[in-house]
Design a protein around this motif. Structure first.
Motif, PDB file in Angstrom:
ATOM      1  N   HIS A 102      42.021  26.529 -31.429  1.00 45.95           N
ATOM      2  CA  HIS A 102      40.785  26.996 -32.075  1.00 45.95           C
ATOM      3  C   HIS A 102      39.570  26.475 -31.322  1.00 45.95           C
ATOM      4  CE1 HIS A 102      37.756  27.078 -35.536  1.00 45.95           C
ATOM      5  NE2 HIS A 102      37.992  28.321 -35.186  1.00 45.95           N
ATOM      6  N   SER A 103      38.760  27.394 -30.843  1.00 47.06           N
ATOM      7  CA  SER A 103      37.540  27.010 -30.138  1.00 47.06           C
ATOM      8  C   SER A 103      36.494  28.102 -30.295  1.00 47.06           C
ATOM      9  CB  SER A 103      37.833  26.732 -28.664  1.00 47.06           C
ATOM     10  OG  SER A 103      38.701  27.710 -28.132  1.00 47.06           O
ATOM     11  N   LYS A 104      35.279  27.776 -29.898  1.00 50.63           N
ATOM     12  CA  LYS A 104      34.139  28.669 -30.149  1.00 50.63           C
ATOM     13  C   LYS A 104      33.491  29.110 -28.835  1.00 50.63           C
ATOM     14  CE  LYS A 104      33.989  28.120 -34.765  1.00 50.63           C
ATOM     15  NZ  LYS A 104      32.969  27.397 -35.516  1.00 50.63           N
ATOM     16  N   THR A 105      32.845  30.257 -28.899  1.00 49.90           N
ATOM     17  CA  THR A 105      32.030  30.708 -27.770  1.00 49.90           C
ATOM     18  C   THR A 105      30.702  29.962 -27.795  1.00 49.90           C
ATOM     19  OG1 THR A 105      30.828  32.426 -28.956  1.00 49.90           O
ATOM     20  CG2 THR A 105      32.989  33.037 -28.071  1.00 49.90           C
ATOM     21  N   LYS A 106      29.892  30.196 -26.768  1.00 47.05           N
ATOM     22  CA  LYS A 106      28.561  29.588 -26.673  1.00 47.05           C
ATOM     23  C   LYS A 106      27.717  29.896 -27.915  1.00 47.05           C
ATOM     24  CE  LYS A 106      25.953  27.556 -23.381  1.00 47.05           C
ATOM     25  NZ  LYS A 106      25.431  28.200 -22.176  1.00 47.05           N
ATOM     26  N   ASP A 107      27.947  31.079 -28.497  1.00 47.76           N
ATOM     27  CA  ASP A 107      27.143  31.522 -29.643  1.00 47.76           C
ATOM     28  C   ASP A 107      27.798  31.222 -30.990  1.00 47.76           C
ATOM     29  OD1 ASP A 107      24.973  33.120 -28.052  1.00 47.76           O
ATOM     30  OD2 ASP A 107      26.897  33.755 -27.227  1.00 47.76           O
ATOM     31  N   GLY A 108      28.915  30.483 -30.952  1.00 42.42           N
ATOM     32  CA  GLY A 108      29.537  30.040 -32.198  1.00 42.42           C
ATOM     33  C   GLY A 108      30.571  30.986 -32.786  1.00 42.42           C
ATOM     34  N   PHE A 109      31.005  32.005 -32.019  1.00 42.33           N
ATOM     35  CA  PHE A 109      32.065  32.902 -32.488  1.00 42.33           C
ATOM     36  C   PHE A 109      33.423  32.296 -32.140  1.00 42.33           C
ATOM     37  CE2 PHE A 109      28.790  36.026 -30.700  1.00 42.33           C
ATOM     38  CZ  PHE A 109      28.049  36.044 -31.864  1.00 42.33           C
ATOM     39  N   GLU A 110      34.445  32.614 -32.935  1.00 38.20           N
ATOM     40  CA  GLU A 110      35.813  32.236 -32.558  1.00 38.20           C
ATOM     41  C   GLU A 110      36.092  32.832 -31.179  1.00 38.20           C
ATOM     42  OE1 GLU A 110      39.754  32.768 -31.602  1.00 38.20           O
ATOM     43  OE2 GLU A 110      38.797  34.511 -32.544  1.00 38.20           O
ATOM     44  N   LEU A 111      36.718  32.052 -30.297  1.00 35.54           N
ATOM     45  CA  LEU A 111      36.775  32.395 -28.874  1.00 35.54           C
ATOM     46  C   LEU A 111      37.425  33.751 -28.583  1.00 35.54           C
ATOM     47  CD1 LEU A 111      36.129  31.462 -25.984  1.00 35.54           C
ATOM     48  CD2 LEU A 111      38.371  30.360 -25.934  1.00 35.54           C
ATOM     49  N   GLN A 112      38.551  34.056 -29.253  1.00 36.08           N
ATOM     50  CA  GLN A 112      39.257  35.301 -28.926  1.00 36.08           C
ATOM     51  C   GLN A 112      38.486  36.532 -29.399  1.00 36.08           C
ATOM     52  OE1 GLN A 112      43.834  34.775 -28.864  1.00 36.08           O
ATOM     53  NE2 GLN A 112      43.163  33.527 -30.594  1.00 36.08           N
ATOM     54  N   PHE A 113      38.010  36.498 -30.639  1.00 41.30           N
ATOM     55  CA  PHE A 113      37.214  37.615 -31.159  1.00 41.30           C
ATOM     56  C   PHE A 113      35.898  37.717 -30.393  1.00 41.30           C
ATOM     57  CE2 PHE A 113      34.276  39.510 -34.341  1.00 41.30           C
ATOM     58  CZ  PHE A 113      34.978  40.674 -34.634  1.00 41.30           C
ATOM     59  N   GLY A 114      35.313  36.560 -30.090  1.00 44.75           N
ATOM     60  CA  GLY A 114      34.024  36.510 -29.409  1.00 44.75           C
ATOM     61  C   GLY A 114      34.091  37.030 -27.983  1.00 44.75           C
ATOM     62  N   SER A 115      35.105  36.611 -27.218  1.00 42.93           N
ATOM     63  CA  SER A 115      35.229  37.047 -25.813  1.00 42.93           C
ATOM     64  C   SER A 115      35.831  38.437 -25.711  1.00 42.93           C
ATOM     65  CB  SER A 115      36.138  36.095 -25.027  1.00 42.93           C
ATOM     66  OG  SER A 115      35.621  34.802 -25.042  1.00 42.93           O
ATOM     67  N   ASN A 116      36.999  38.610 -26.344  1.00 48.01           N
ATOM     68  CA  ASN A 116      37.773  39.838 -26.144  1.00 48.01           C
ATOM     69  C   ASN A 116      37.059  41.050 -26.737  1.00 48.01           C
ATOM     70  OD1 ASN A 116      39.553  37.928 -25.208  1.00 48.01           O
ATOM     71  ND2 ASN A 116      41.182  38.374 -26.660  1.00 48.01           N
TER      72      ASN A 116
ATOM     73  N   GLY B  84      40.658  28.528 -41.624  1.00 52.10           N
ATOM     74  CA  GLY B  84      42.061  28.515 -41.180  1.00 52.10           C
ATOM     75  C   GLY B  84      42.216  29.371 -39.938  1.00 52.10           C
ATOM     76  N   TYR B  85      43.035  28.885 -39.011  1.00 56.74           N
ATOM     77  CA  TYR B  85      43.166  29.558 -37.717  1.00 56.74           C
ATOM     78  C   TYR B  85      44.621  29.555 -37.275  1.00 56.74           C
ATOM     79  CZ  TYR B  85      42.737  30.263 -32.639  1.00 56.74           C
ATOM     80  OH  TYR B  85      42.869  30.722 -31.348  1.00 56.74           O
ATOM     81  N   LYS B  86      45.137  30.771 -37.007  1.00 56.59           N
ATOM     82  CA  LYS B  86      46.444  30.909 -36.365  1.00 56.59           C
ATOM     83  C   LYS B  86      46.202  31.687 -35.082  1.00 56.59           C
ATOM     84  CE  LYS B  86      49.080  30.997 -40.669  1.00 56.59           C
ATOM     85  NZ  LYS B  86      49.652  31.888 -41.689  1.00 56.59           N
ATOM     86  N   LYS B  87      46.579  31.100 -33.962  1.00 52.44           N
ATOM     87  CA  LYS B  87      46.131  31.680 -32.688  1.00 52.44           C
ATOM     88  C   LYS B  87      46.661  33.092 -32.449  1.00 52.44           C
ATOM     89  CE  LYS B  87      49.322  28.632 -30.165  1.00 52.44           C
ATOM     90  NZ  LYS B  87      49.371  27.530 -29.214  1.00 52.44           N
ATOM     91  N   PHE B  88      47.910  33.375 -32.849  1.00 54.19           N
ATOM     92  CA  PHE B  88      48.421  34.728 -32.622  1.00 54.19           C
ATOM     93  C   PHE B  88      47.745  35.737 -33.556  1.00 54.19           C
ATOM     94  CE2 PHE B  88      51.243  38.376 -32.955  1.00 54.19           C
ATOM     95  CZ  PHE B  88      51.402  38.683 -31.610  1.00 54.19           C
TER      96      PHE B  88
END
Length: 297
Positions: free
Chosen positions: A102-116, A162-166
């Motif tokens: 679980h990690s965040k983008t520069k703008d505070g979005f969850e990384l996968q949703f934020g980047s992808n 809560g975060y599940k990576k898949f």
């Protein structure tokens, strides 16, 4: 696969330094296109560019930095492109992160949703003026088999509850698919010639498949090579979606083999979860709100 002459055409490919993006870049330059490799790590991008130039010394290929986990980086990339080009034939939304902690983008979005998803949504919206200006232009967004049975967790988009990576990877790939098809619908509603398509690589052995921070051990690599298709095969649905003359927009392209895991590109059918109009419209609205990018059709 039919070879399409891309002479005089310009393509931007995100994540073009490896895997599917690299396979697409090699193919496009071989067929005469100018390619802009939009990559987070410029050093890796330059190494990939040199490899392509060794095979194809005449290739017109540039490396430019973009971090899809940073809206400011996306904006500066789009501004630089608009300063250089007045048209754009192909935008390949390919770069992705897969199942990180679980990690965040520069703008505070969850990384996968934020980047992808959000990163590509913002990039496409900002490059839309160039795409609209180009007869026959296409946007291709790379989804995944992982969209099946996924959902958009509107009450937990940042993973704070809560975060599940898949699960969050599947959500980002469902968002990619919904975005690609809704974009095509809106382009058609506005009478524009640009089309938008989605594709998926089946299950291919790209460098997304890492075990933690270390590469997979050798026995796993050989096992994966037997089970999964090589990245060049995984790139074929992207290339097909970008170039095949029969496509009209809105299609979803994937491998034609068993379970759609391997094989040559063919039309595929999205999971019914991708057809929920209410979710699609809500996703578009929230994507505009979160990124601050409103599409000017």
């Amino acid at each position: 696969m039919t070879q399409v002459d891309l002479t005089g055409k310009t393509a931007i490919i995100t994540g073009a330094n490896s895997g599917i993006g690299y396979g697409a870049a090699k193919d496009f330059v071989r067929n005469g296109a100018r390619v802009i490799m939009a990559v987070r790590n410029e050093d890796k991008g330059k190494v990939a560019r040199e490899r392509i130039l060794q095979e194809n010394p005449q290739a017109a290929i540039d490396v430019m930095r973009i971090d899809l986990a940073d809206l400011a980086s996306i904006r500066s990339f789009a501004d630089a492109i608009k300063g250089q080009l007045d048209s754009l034939d192909l935008l390949i939304n390919n770069a992705g992160v897969m199942m990180p902690p679980h990690s965040k983008t520069k703008d505070g979005f969850e990384l996968q949703f934020g980047s992808n998803h959000l990163g590509h949504f913002a990039l496409t919206g900002q490059l839309l003026p160039l795409l609209k200006n180009t007869p026959g232009s296409r946007v291709v967004t790379v989804s995944s088999l992982a969209h099946k049975g996924s959902e958009i967790l509107f009450d937990n988009l940042d993973g704070s509850k809560g975060y599940k990576k898949f699960q969050f990877y599947g959500q980002s790939k469902l968002a990619n698919l919904m975005f690609a098809r809704e974009l095509d619908k809106r382009l058609k509603q506005h009478g524009l010639e640009t089309i938008s398509l989605a594709c998926h690589p089946g299950i291919s052995s790209t460098n997304l498949f890492k075990f933690g921070k270390k590469d997979a051990p050798n026995f796993m690599k050989s096992l994966m090579d037997k089970l999964l298709q090589p990245a060049d095969m995984g790139a074929l649905p992207t290339i097909y979606a970008a170039t095949h003359p029969s496509l009209k927009g809105g299609e979803y392209i994937g491998p034609d083999g068993k379970g759609r895991r391997k094989g040559y590109p063919a039309l595929d059918t999205p999971h019914p979860v991708a057809n929920d109009e209410d979710v699609i419209n809500k996703l578009w609205e929230i994507s505009e709100k979160l990124t601050g990018v409103v599409f000017d059709f």
